[in-house]
Scaffold this motif. Structure first.
Motif, short mmCIF file in Angstrom:
data_model
loop_
_atom_site.label_atom_id
_atom_site.label_comp_id
_atom_site.label_asym_id
_atom_site.label_seq_id
_atom_site.Cartn_x
_atom_site.Cartn_y
_atom_site.Cartn_z
N UNK A 11 81.30 28.30 -33.99
CA UNK A 11 82.72 28.58 -33.41
C UNK A 11 83.49 29.56 -34.38
N UNK A 12 84.19 30.62 -33.55
CA UNK A 12 84.83 31.69 -34.38
C UNK A 12 86.17 31.00 -34.92
N UNK A 13 86.72 30.32 -34.24
CA UNK A 13 87.93 29.50 -34.54
C UNK A 13 87.89 28.97 -35.96
N UNK A 14 86.49 28.08 -36.05
CA UNK A 14 86.18 27.35 -37.26
C UNK A 14 86.04 28.38 -38.34
N UNK A 16 87.30 31.40 -38.41
CA UNK A 16 88.73 31.84 -38.89
C UNK A 16 89.45 31.12 -40.08
N UNK A 17 89.40 29.67 -39.53
CA UNK A 17 90.21 28.67 -40.16
C UNK A 17 89.72 28.47 -41.59
N UNK A 18 88.59 28.94 -42.00
CA UNK A 18 88.12 29.11 -43.48
C UNK A 18 89.07 29.79 -44.13
N UNK A 19 89.62 30.58 -43.87
CA UNK A 19 90.39 31.64 -44.80
C UNK A 19 89.54 32.87 -45.34
N UNK A 20 88.45 33.26 -44.48
CA UNK A 20 87.46 34.20 -44.96
C UNK A 20 88.40 35.50 -45.15
N UNK A 208 91.17 33.75 -28.98
CA UNK A 208 91.03 34.85 -29.85
C UNK A 208 91.70 34.42 -31.23
N UNK A 209 91.11 33.94 -32.37
CA UNK A 209 91.61 33.71 -33.50
C UNK A 209 91.97 34.67 -34.33
N UNK A 210 92.82 34.33 -35.33
CA UNK A 210 93.19 35.48 -36.16
C UNK A 210 91.88 35.79 -36.91
N UNK A 211 92.20 37.35 -37.40
CA UNK A 211 90.91 37.98 -37.73
C UNK A 211 91.22 38.83 -38.97
#
Length: 350
Positions: A11-14, A16-20, A208-211
């Motif tokens: 999951x791209x959203x997941x 993104x949510x890790x704060x990488x 489209x999650x934050x990138x």
């Protein structure tokens, strides 16, 4: 076709949510495919008022111009309830905010694509797009599978149904408008699609999650849509859709309460290249997530689609070989987005 994905789905959203702070390599596009921010500030896709179009010669000329020159336009006074647009967009945003385990109950496979997913195409080791999505079959109603529709948040199924019916009505009106603008009988293109009760349609909600490095990746790679016409409900708060215009990429500026219409490959084929399906892509944002909803309105899947005979002349013979839409759609489902390669492969001169 392969019944499972070639690699485990992430999951791209997941992610993104890790704060990488850097984009994993599998999402980093080759240099020539990375986003281009060379949009001319003065360039914008046409905006058409549907109340000025139907059965009005000047309005039909504007439609024709938009389809010949851009392949994209925005519509206002389109008949879809504005409050409903806001509610259905909000419901999908709520869905994507659900816990991952809840969303994964609807995990999809490349066999039908229906459900929750994070990639297009089954090519192993392909560079992936920075997005998640939920894909649903909508028309004909006989192919709907209620168990595949999300049950959360509350009312989302009713909203999908209500929004789908209003956009379906708009699509029927638009296909007739395109037919008239080509100088054909009002129902000519609809008959070529298989008739109002036989057309296909599907919905895709895009997240489209934050990138952290939006200049290295894309939310959706460059492609033209394989179907008939596409109606996009954009995120009015975050720009993302880019349309190719010559050598430039024009970032679409959403008009409040407008819907975006784009011509698909099947209309390009039926019109014998008079109307163009145009490459488009989605850029992502470092500070904001983005949600959009696309309804794809397509010909019946099992009839050959080729250039309309009434549009052919001695000087302009058929450019494309006929193909059934279900065969054509397999190309993008297997390979993922790839510019204009699909429709170009049907050129009769090849």
């Amino acid at each position: 076709m392969a019944a499972c994905w070639p690699e485990p789905i992430v999951s791209v959203q997941a992610l993104s949510q890790t704060g990488l702070s850097t984009v994993p390599n599998r999402y980093v596009k080759p240099a020539h495919q990375r986003p281009v921010y060379n949009s001319d500030a003065e360039m914008e896709i046409p905006v058409l008022d549907m109340s000025d179009v139907w059965e009005k010669p000047e309005g039909l000329r504007r439609v024709r111009s938009a389809c010949e020159e851009w392949g994209f336009f925005q519509v206002v006074n389109h008949g879809v309830n504005h409050a409903l647009m806001e509610r259905v967009r909000g419901a999908w945003r709520e869905f994507f905010e659900l816990p991952l385990e809840e969303k994964r109950k609807y995990a999809n496979s490349p066999e039908t694509y229906e459900g929750y997913g994070s990639r297009l195409g089954v090519v192993k080791d392909a560079k992936l797009d920075w997005s998640d999505y939920f894909y649903l079959n909508y028309l004909p109603s006989s192919i709907r599978n209620p168990s595949k529709w999300p049950s959360q948040p509350p009312k989302i199924r009713e909203l999908i149904e209500e929004y789908g019916e209003e956009v379906r009505n708009l699509c029927e009106r638009l296909v007739k408008t395109l037919s008239k603008s080509l100088g054909l009988e009002t129902n000519h293109l609809m008959k070529a699609f298989g008739g109002e009760d036989k057309v296909g349609a599907s919905l895709r909600a895009n997240f489209y999650p934050k990138c952290p490095q939006p200049h290295l990746t894309l939310g959706l790679s460059s492609h033209s849509d394989p179907g008939g016409i596409t109606i996009v409900l954009p995120d009015e708060n975050v720009a993302g859709l880019q349309v190719r215009r010559g050598d430039c990429w024009v970032t679409v500026k959403s008009v409040p309460n407008a819907l975006i219409v784009n011509i698909g490959d099947q209309i390009q084929i039926l019109s014998n290249g008079i109307y163009k399906s145009v490459e488009h892509q989605v850029i992502v944002n470092s500070g904001m997530d983005r949600v959009s909803l696309a309804l794809f309105y397509n010909p019946r899947s099992n009839i050959p689609i080729g250039p309309v005979k009434e549009l052919l002349t001695e000087n302009q013979p058929a450019l494309y070989k006929p193909i059934r839409f279900d065969e054509y759609r397999l190309l993008i489902r297997q390979k993922g987005p790839s510019g204009k390669n699909q429709v170009d492969s049907l050129l009769a001169s090849r």
